[in-house]
Motif scaffolding. Structure first.
Motif, PDB file in Angstrom:
ATOM      1  N   LEU A 294      -5.398  -0.709  -4.193  1.00  0.00           N
ATOM      2  CA  LEU A 294      -4.661  -1.011  -2.980  1.00  0.00           C
ATOM      3  C   LEU A 294      -5.591  -0.825  -1.789  1.00  0.00           C
ATOM      4  CD1 LEU A 294      -4.006   1.945  -1.432  1.00  0.00           C
ATOM      5  CD2 LEU A 294      -2.336   2.123  -3.274  1.00  0.00           C
ATOM      6  N   PRO A 295      -5.218  -1.395  -0.641  1.00  0.00           N
ATOM      7  CA  PRO A 295      -4.042  -2.198  -0.341  1.00  0.00           C
ATOM      8  C   PRO A 295      -4.314  -3.682  -0.558  1.00  0.00           C
ATOM      9  CG  PRO A 295      -5.215  -1.773   1.680  1.00  0.00           C
ATOM     10  CD  PRO A 295      -5.995  -1.078   0.580  1.00  0.00           C
TER      11      PRO A 295
ATOM     12  N   TYR B  63      -0.412  -4.715  -7.466  1.00  0.00           N
ATOM     13  CA  TYR B  63      -1.382  -4.640  -6.375  1.00  0.00           C
ATOM     14  C   TYR B  63      -1.600  -6.008  -5.722  1.00  0.00           C
ATOM     15  CZ  TYR B  63      -2.227  -0.503  -9.197  1.00  0.00           C
ATOM     16  OH  TYR B  63      -2.059   0.648  -9.940  1.00  0.00           O
TER      17      TYR B  63
ATOM     18  N   THR C 140      -4.829   2.138   3.448  1.00  0.00           N
ATOM     19  CA  THR C 140      -3.650   1.457   3.990  1.00  0.00           C
ATOM     20  C   THR C 140      -3.487   1.770   5.465  1.00  0.00           C
ATOM     21  OG1 THR C 140      -2.580   1.639   1.821  1.00  0.00           O
ATOM     22  CG2 THR C 140      -1.169   1.101   3.694  1.00  0.00           C
TER      23      THR C 140
ATOM     24  N   GLY D 289       0.819  -1.199   0.000  1.00  0.00           N
ATOM     25  CA  GLY D 289       0.000   0.000   0.000  1.00  0.00           C
ATOM     26  C   GLY D 289       0.852   1.247   0.000  1.00  0.00           C
TER      27      GLY D 289
ATOM     28  N   SER E 263      -8.885  -3.230   1.936  1.00  0.00           N
ATOM     29  CA  SER E 263      -8.652  -2.938   3.353  1.00  0.00           C
ATOM     30  C   SER E 263      -9.570  -3.746   4.259  1.00  0.00           C
ATOM     31  CB  SER E 263      -8.831  -1.435   3.607  1.00  0.00           C
ATOM     32  OG  SER E 263     -10.127  -1.010   3.225  1.00  0.00           O
TER      33      SER E 263
END
Length: 223
Positions: free
Chosen positions: A61-62, A53, A23, A16, A74
């Motif tokens: 991301l993350p 990624y 992140t 991230g 996430s």
């Protein structure tokens, strides 16, 4: 002869950016659970290679890598952290644990606000594109979500457990801190959210994960 002990389990790697509120939410939870990790910065957000990624075809991301396991997003990364150690799952209050309609709606509004923040930053700040009808609606929805959270704050707090780590708190704090960092908004009319963010800054997990831009890789630095 006794069997050889199992090989040590590799540590957690979070793919991230230190400048990303998504992140930061994952990193804060890792700190709160006492789980060591390394951060693998994603430098090129314009990359269209899923490998950048962690294999995520959505190019977002993350991602979190734990040995041979990789999870994307996430929310999934936080779920993985919460369930990684016996007993940790009970310590974390995840969005799917919400049963009260207001608590469920608060999680939904926060998820939308975090996504809207990314869209606004990319359109107005990263791409430097002039406002249009779509960007104005995104900004209006972001502000509207924050205003709703502030108005409903006392009732929302009453739906969240006080003896567990609420992922909602980590995500909201990460969002509120991201605003002055990337998209300054006047929150004077939202005193409850301001007070919440002020209080959260004392958490060790918040102090360990300040926003900053990742240093470019050596090959990208000028001579």
């Amino acid at each position: 002869m006794s069997a050889a002990p199992p090989a040590p389990r590799p540590g957690i790697e979070i793919l991230g950016r230190q400048s990303s509120h998504y992140t930061r939410q994952v990193r804060m939870l890792a700190h709160e659970l006492g789980i060591a990790y390394t951060l693998a910065p994603i430098h090129d957000l314009m990359s269209d290679d899923p490998a950048t990624y962690g294999g995520n075809p959505a190019l977002k991301l993350p991602a979190l890598r734990d040995g041979d396991a990789v999870v994307w997003g996430s929310a999934n990364a936080c779920r993985w952290l919460a369930r990684r150690t016996p007993g940790d799952a009970a310590r974390v209050f995840l969005p799917e644990d919400a049963r009260d309609p207001l608590c469920m709606n608060a999680h939904e509004v926060l998820a939308h606000a975090m996504a809207a923040q990314v869209e606004v930053v990319f359109h107005e700040i990263v791409s430097k594109r002039p406002p249009d009808a779509t960007s104005r609606k995104r900004r209006a929805s972001l502000v509207g979500c924050l205003a709703w959270l502030d108005r409903a704050w006392p009732a929302i707090r009453a739906t969240l457990p006080t003896d567990r780590i609420a992922l909602f708190d980590l995500g909201l704090f990460a969002l509120l801190e991201h605003l002055p960092f990337r998209n300054p908004l006047d929150l004077a009319a939202m005193p409850r959210l301001v007070a919440f963010a002020d209080a959260c800054r004392d958490r060790p997990s918040a102090q360990a994960t300040p926003y900053r831009f990742d240093a470019p890789p050596p090959e990208a630095r000028p001579d």
